[in-house]
Design a protein around this motif. Structure first.
Motif, PDB file in Angstrom:
ATOM      1  N   UNK A   1      -2.847  -3.971   2.886  1.00  0.00           N
ATOM      2  CA  UNK A   1      -1.643  -4.632   2.371  1.00  0.00           C
ATOM      3  C   UNK A   1      -1.733  -6.153   2.383  1.00  0.00           C
ATOM      4  N   UNK A   2      -2.448  -6.720   3.352  1.00  0.00           N
ATOM      5  CA  UNK A   2      -2.514  -8.183   3.455  1.00  0.00           C
ATOM      6  C   UNK A   2      -3.546  -8.799   2.520  1.00  0.00           C
ATOM      7  N   UNK A   3      -4.314  -7.964   1.804  1.00  0.00           N
ATOM      8  CA  UNK A   3      -5.303  -8.462   0.843  1.00  0.00           C
ATOM      9  C   UNK A   3      -4.894  -7.981  -0.543  1.00  0.00           C
ATOM     10  N   UNK A   4      -3.625  -8.248  -0.888  1.00  0.00           N
ATOM     11  CA  UNK A   4      -3.068  -7.868  -2.193  1.00  0.00           C
ATOM     12  C   UNK A   4      -3.154  -6.368  -2.468  1.00  0.00           C
ATOM     13  N   UNK A   5      -3.167  -5.567  -1.400  1.00  0.00           N
ATOM     14  CA  UNK A   5      -3.195  -4.118  -1.582  1.00  0.00           C
ATOM     15  C   UNK A   5      -4.524  -3.567  -2.054  1.00  0.00           C
ATOM     16  N   UNK A   6      -5.588  -4.379  -2.008  1.00  0.00           N
ATOM     17  CA  UNK A   6      -6.891  -3.918  -2.486  1.00  0.00           C
ATOM     18  C   UNK A   6      -7.517  -2.926  -1.517  1.00  0.00           C
ATOM     19  N   UNK A   7      -8.545  -2.219  -2.001  1.00  0.00           N
ATOM     20  CA  UNK A   7      -9.188  -1.160  -1.237  1.00  0.00           C
ATOM     21  C   UNK A   7     -10.578  -1.591  -0.785  1.00  0.00           C
ATOM     22  N   UNK A   8     -11.010  -1.030   0.333  1.00  0.00           N
ATOM     23  CA  UNK A   8     -12.357  -1.299   0.832  1.00  0.00           C
ATOM     24  C   UNK A   8     -12.849  -0.051   1.543  1.00  0.00           C
ATOM     25  N   UNK A   9     -14.154   0.172   1.518  1.00  0.00           N
ATOM     26  CA  UNK A   9     -14.715   1.276   2.292  1.00  0.00           C
ATOM     27  C   UNK A   9     -15.124   0.751   3.665  1.00  0.00           C
ATOM     28  N   UNK A  10     -14.745   1.494   4.690  1.00  0.00           N
ATOM     29  CA  UNK A  10     -14.945   1.087   6.069  1.00  0.00           C
ATOM     30  C   UNK A  10     -15.412   2.293   6.874  1.00  0.00           C
ATOM     31  N   UNK A  11     -15.694   2.080   8.133  1.00  0.00           N
ATOM     32  CA  UNK A  11     -16.142   3.169   9.000  1.00  0.00           C
ATOM     33  C   UNK A  11     -15.062   4.235   9.135  1.00  0.00           C
ATOM     34  N   UNK A  12     -15.456   5.495   8.996  1.00  0.00           N
ATOM     35  CA  UNK A  12     -14.499   6.605   9.094  1.00  0.00           C
ATOM     36  C   UNK A  12     -13.962   6.784  10.505  1.00  0.00           C
ATOM     37  N   UNK A  13     -14.676   6.257  11.500  1.00  0.00           N
ATOM     38  CA  UNK A  13     -14.247   6.436  12.888  1.00  0.00           C
ATOM     39  C   UNK A  13     -13.293   5.336  13.358  1.00  0.00           C
ATOM     40  N   UNK A  14     -13.102   4.293  12.548  1.00  0.00           N
ATOM     41  CA  UNK A  14     -12.160   3.241  12.923  1.00  0.00           C
ATOM     42  C   UNK A  14     -10.736   3.795  12.837  1.00  0.00           C
ATOM     43  N   UNK A  15      -9.807   3.108  13.467  1.00  0.00           N
ATOM     44  CA  UNK A  15      -8.445   3.623  13.587  1.00  0.00           C
ATOM     45  C   UNK A  15      -7.485   2.810  12.721  1.00  0.00           C
ATOM     46  N   UNK A  16      -6.754   3.515  11.848  1.00  0.00           N
ATOM     47  CA  UNK A  16      -5.825   2.857  10.935  1.00  0.00           C
ATOM     48  C   UNK A  16      -4.579   3.721  10.742  1.00  0.00           C
ATOM     49  N   UNK A  17      -3.564   3.151  10.111  1.00  0.00           N
ATOM     50  CA  UNK A  17      -2.352   3.914   9.875  1.00  0.00           C
ATOM     51  C   UNK A  17      -2.577   4.984   8.802  1.00  0.00           C
ATOM     52  N   UNK A  18      -1.673   5.937   8.793  1.00  0.00           N
ATOM     53  CA  UNK A  18      -1.809   7.105   7.927  1.00  0.00           C
ATOM     54  C   UNK A  18      -0.543   7.270   7.100  1.00  0.00           C
ATOM     55  N   UNK A  19      -0.720   7.474   5.803  1.00  0.00           N
ATOM     56  CA  UNK A  19       0.374   7.899   4.931  1.00  0.00           C
ATOM     57  C   UNK A  19       0.015   9.277   4.402  1.00  0.00           C
ATOM     58  N   UNK A  20       0.796  10.285   4.774  1.00  0.00           N
ATOM     59  CA  UNK A  20       0.611  11.623   4.218  1.00  0.00           C
ATOM     60  C   UNK A  20       1.451  11.737   2.943  1.00  0.00           C
ATOM     61  N   UNK A  21       0.890  12.370   1.942  1.00  0.00           N
ATOM     62  CA  UNK A  21       1.580  12.545   0.667  1.00  0.00           C
ATOM     63  C   UNK A  21       1.868  14.019   0.439  1.00  0.00           C
ATOM     64  N   UNK A  22       3.089  14.322  -0.011  1.00  0.00           N
ATOM     65  CA  UNK A  22       3.529  15.695  -0.246  1.00  0.00           C
ATOM     66  C   UNK A  22       4.144  15.800  -1.640  1.00  0.00           C
ATOM     67  N   UNK A  23       4.094  16.991  -2.182  1.00  0.00           N
ATOM     68  CA  UNK A  23       4.875  17.261  -3.380  1.00  0.00           C
ATOM     69  C   UNK A  23       6.335  17.405  -3.011  1.00  0.00           C
ATOM     70  N   UNK A  24       7.218  17.285  -3.992  1.00  0.00           N
ATOM     71  CA  UNK A  24       8.639  17.469  -3.734  1.00  0.00           C
ATOM     72  C   UNK A  24       8.916  18.914  -3.361  1.00  0.00           C
TER      73      UNK A  24
END
Length: 344
Positions: A310-333
């Motif tokens: 979010x602090x880099x204009x919402x851009x994406x980057x590939x990082x280590x899978x074992x690092x710890x970050x927040x999670x957004x789960x997505x569901x259908x209605x």
């Protein structure tokens, strides 16, 4: 005076809607603006006969003005309260921070002028803007997000780098084919959580939002990518997967509304084949928003999971899978209730 505002989503370019229709000619943004916005995740919108582009890259005032001029425009000038309100609406929905406008007193102290050369017919200053210690060095004007869009004159130098709003002459008769108009309220709110799966309503582990045909659960804890996938799958969803620029901008706004600045995992990785990114379903992503030069020659082979920053204009980057970050789960209605219209 009625202001005819058209906010559009076209060819992957996002903007707000709450379109107001009049019998006047249709005006939109020209090819140069569309090309730039498509390449830079810009937000295009039109007010009367002017096209505007919100550019979320941060620059000092002069560099921002020079960038607008390079495409035949200027930093935005604002003629009245209606224009002010519309522009700040877009800034609120898609950026949530200060932005440069074209007003400045670089030539003569306290004689403000627009970089476009237009007459100054309206101002919207913050209270007590005259700082006796620094005022004579504060020559460039920004729209202050924390002050509800009121204007503040600040240093023009590198010490103040903001996003900015360019203005260009609009083009008459621009085709609006394949355009989706979305209610402004939908982009600036957390939607109707009653449309989400019922088991989410009783949970206290999250912040919840609904937009178009998805529900989003922002977990309050962090985890690795693998644990995030397990958590979301067991709850009947998936890790956040962004399918288009419209959804990208909504998620950015959702995170900013709740002061979430840490990166969040996405359902994209190249764990199976290095450099071949795919979703957990094994399909190629239909939309990406990579950080410039995201490929790291030294670490890339160990960076297999993708997160949004979010602090880099919402851009994406590939990082280590074992690092710890927040999670957004997505569901259908859950069940779409009679009378509820889901756009998309």
């Amino acid at each position: 005076m009625e202001v005819n505002t058209v906010f559009i989503v076209l060819a992957g370019l996002v903007s707000l809607s709450e379109a107001m229709t009049t019998a006047a000619a249709t005006y939109g943004c020209g090819k140069t603006a569309y090309t730039h916005a498509a390449a830079n995740n810009g937000v295009l919108f039109a007010i009367d006969q002017t096209c505007y582009e919100l550019i979320k890259t941060h620059h000092p005032w002069q560099r921002s003005e020079d960038d607008c001029v390079s495409r035949g425009g200027h930093l935005a000038h604002i003629e009245n309260a209606q224009q002010q309100d519309r522009i700040f609406q877009v800034v609120t929905a898609y950026h949530g921070d200060n932005v440069w406008i074209g007003l400045n007193d670089k030539t003569t102290e306290e004689t403000f002028e627009w970089s476009s050369g237009d007459a100054v017919t309206y101002t919207n200053w913050v209270a007590d803007r005259l700082n006796p210690d620094f005022h004579y060095n504060e020559d460039c004007v920004a729209m202050s997000f924390k002050d509800q869009g009121k204007w503040e004159d600040v240093f023009c130098t590198l010490a103040h780098s903001y996003a900015y709003v360019c203005e260009y002459d609009a083009v008459a008769g621009v085709s609006m084919d394949h355009t989706t108009l979305l209610p402004a309220a939908a982009l600036m709110s957390d939607g109707d959580s009653s449309l989400c799966p019922s088991h989410l309503a009783t949970s206290t582990r999250h912040l919840l939002a609904q937009y178009e045909q998805s529900c989003y659960e922002l977990l309050l804890s962090t985890s690795s990518w693998t644990r995030a996938e397990t958590t979301c799958t067991h709850a009947g969803g998936k890790v956040l997967l962004i399918d288009n620029a419209n959804e990208q901008n909504y998620i950015e706004g959702f995170l900013k509304r709740h002061h979430q600045t840490d990166s969040v995992w996405l359902d994209i990785s190249d764990r199976n084949i290095e450099g071949t990114f795919e979703t957990s379903a094994g399909t190629a992503p239909v939309y990406t928003n990579w950080k410039p030069n995201y490929f790291s020659a030294n670490l890339h082979s160990r960076e297999d999971c993708v997160a949004m920053f979010p602090t880099v204009n919402g851009t994406w980057d590939d990082i280590s899978c074992t690092s710890s970050h927040h999670v957004v789960c997505e569901y259908g209605l859950a069940t779409v209730m009679p009378g509820v219209i889901v756009l998309g």
